[in-house]
Design an enzyme around this catalytic site. Structure first.
Site, PDB file in Angstrom:
ATOM      1  N   GLU A  93      17.575 -37.674  85.760  1.00  0.00           N
ATOM      2  CA  GLU A  93      18.220 -38.880  85.198  1.00  0.00           C
ATOM      3  C   GLU A  93      17.315 -40.088  85.388  1.00  0.00           C
ATOM      4  O   GLU A  93      16.835 -40.307  86.501  1.00  0.00           O
ATOM      5  CB  GLU A  93      19.579 -39.105  85.865  1.00  0.00           C
ATOM      6  CG  GLU A  93      20.555 -37.995  85.529  1.00  0.00           C
ATOM      7  CD  GLU A  93      21.962 -38.211  86.110  1.00  0.00           C
ATOM      8  OE1 GLU A  93      22.196 -39.238  86.772  1.00  0.00           O
ATOM      9  OE2 GLU A  93      22.818 -37.337  85.881  1.00  0.00           O
ATOM     10  N   HIS A 133      25.589 -40.871  82.621  1.00  0.00           N
ATOM     11  CA  HIS A 133      26.186 -40.789  83.964  1.00  0.00           C
ATOM     12  C   HIS A 133      27.086 -42.010  84.217  1.00  0.00           C
ATOM     13  O   HIS A 133      26.872 -42.780  85.161  1.00  0.00           O
ATOM     14  CB  HIS A 133      25.110 -40.678  85.052  1.00  0.00           C
ATOM     15  CG  HIS A 133      25.661 -40.146  86.357  1.00  0.00           C
ATOM     16  ND1 HIS A 133      24.902 -39.470  87.269  1.00  0.00           N
ATOM     17  CD2 HIS A 133      26.907 -40.198  86.899  1.00  0.00           C
ATOM     18  CE1 HIS A 133      25.642 -39.137  88.323  1.00  0.00           C
ATOM     19  NE2 HIS A 133      26.868 -39.572  88.113  1.00  0.00           N
TER      20      HIS A 133
HETATM   21  C1  MLT Z   1      29.656 -40.176  92.038  1.00  0.00           C
HETATM   22  O1  MLT Z   1      29.143 -39.210  92.597  1.00  0.00           O
HETATM   23  O2  MLT Z   1      30.273 -41.035  92.663  1.00  0.00           O
HETATM   24  C2  MLT Z   1      29.588 -40.289  90.546  1.00  0.00           C
HETATM   25  O3  MLT Z   1      28.832 -39.297  89.981  1.00  0.00           O
HETATM   26  C3  MLT Z   1      29.212 -41.646  90.109  1.00  0.00           C
HETATM   27  C4  MLT Z   1      27.792 -42.076  90.312  1.00  0.00           C
HETATM   28  O4  MLT Z   1      27.079 -41.599  91.174  1.00  0.00           O
HETATM   29  O5  MLT Z   1      27.370 -42.937  89.555  1.00  0.00           O
END
Ligand code: MLT
Length: 290
Positions: free
Chosen positions: A243, A261
């Site tokens: 990412e 994401h």
């Molecule tokens: C998380 O693990 O809290 C979610 O995937 C959100 C993020 O990391 O942006």
């Protein structure tokens, strides 16, 4: 909140990995999201607490820091609803082909005759991973009139299954019977590539895959083949192996809906995660160091 308690707070909107590695040990507590890897490259230093504002701890070396006596906490409840609602949004987007039809219209094409959607009501959703987010997705799916199948390593409490009118099944059954398969497991060695060629080939040709958990849980190469060769009808990914992702073949695939994401990116979730993280820091730093 933290300043009111007399804590000195340094806020960084962005920080490179190199800089984070250099400075983390100067602080008594750090609050992070997922953009840096938190590893004990400089040992413990002054650090007493790491808070991951959110749920996934895959970017934190939990065992490494725990061995050094540093507490590692997250704020799992804060983002549950946001991720669950995005999952439902992606499910409807796939079922009704919303992104493609909207793009067509913006480009001057009235594709009404090409809109061949399906409804969620009466369809089967398979929820893989029945923690907080998986359960919320199951509840929402139930409200849409879907049949719910769940899969988890642990036995799901009977009262929850009754609440959603659902059944706990093995992964193979879930993949074979579901019209929508939604993944909600944490990333660890046991869940890496959980959905690969074998699993995708078990799914119905008319079914859809949604992943709002972690990219590496789904094998992207296998998914590309599944989409191109029609093993499944489509997929929506909010998370990627890398990412931001750079696999344009995957991102631009006509049967894929990609999102950046953004599962936890709601005003409510960010506020709740921030408040909870601050509360955990205040609690820890108001006690004497261990
Ligand atoms: C998380 O693990 O809290 C979610 O995937 C959100 C993020 O990391 O942006």
């Amino acid at each position: 909140m933290m300043k009111e308690k007399g804590l000195e707070v340094v806020y960084r909107e962005e920080i490179s990995q190199d800089e984070f590695d250099k400075v983390y040990a100067d602080y008594e507590a750090v609050i992070v999201r997922s953009n840096v890897k938190v590893r004990p490259v400089r040992g413990r230093g002054n650090l007493r607490l790491i808070v991951r504002a959110g749920v996934g701890l895959d970017n934190v070396d939990v065992s490494g820091f725990t061995k050094l006596g540093v507490k590692v906490l997250n704020t799992p409840g804060a983002v549950t609803r946001a991720v669950a609602e995005l999952t439902v949004g992606l499910m409807i987007s796939l079922a009704r082909d919303i992104p493609r039809l909207a793009t067509d219209l913006k480009s001057g094409r009235w594709s009404k005759a090409q809109a061949h959607g399906v409804e969620l009501a009466g369809k089967t959703i398979g929820v893989i991973g029945c923690g907080r987010i998986g359960r919320e997705v199951a509840r929402l799916a139930r409200a849409f009139g879907m049949r719910v199948l769940v899969n988890d390593l642990i036995e799901i409490p009977r009262d929850f299954l009754q609440e959603i009118g659902g059944h706990q099944v093995d992964l193979e059954t879930l993949l074979k019977e579901s019209d929508f398969v939604s993944v909600h497991v944490p990333l660890d060695p046991s869940t890496k590539n959980l959905i690969g060629e074998k699993q995708l080939r078990l799914m119905k040709r008319t079914s859809y895959l949604i992943n709002t958990s972690r990219g590496d849980v789904v094998n992207e190469e296998a998914l590309k083949r599944a989409l191109t060769e029609g093993w499944i009808a489509g997929a929506a990914l909010d998370v990627f192996s890398k990412e931001p992702p750079d696999d344009t073949e995957l991102l631009r695939h006509p049967r894929l809906i990609p999102t950046p994401h953004m599962g936890a990116q709601t005003a409510e979730a960010q506020r709740a995660a921030g408040v909870e993280a601050a509360r955990l820091v205040i609690e820890e730093l108001s006690t004497r160091p261990a």
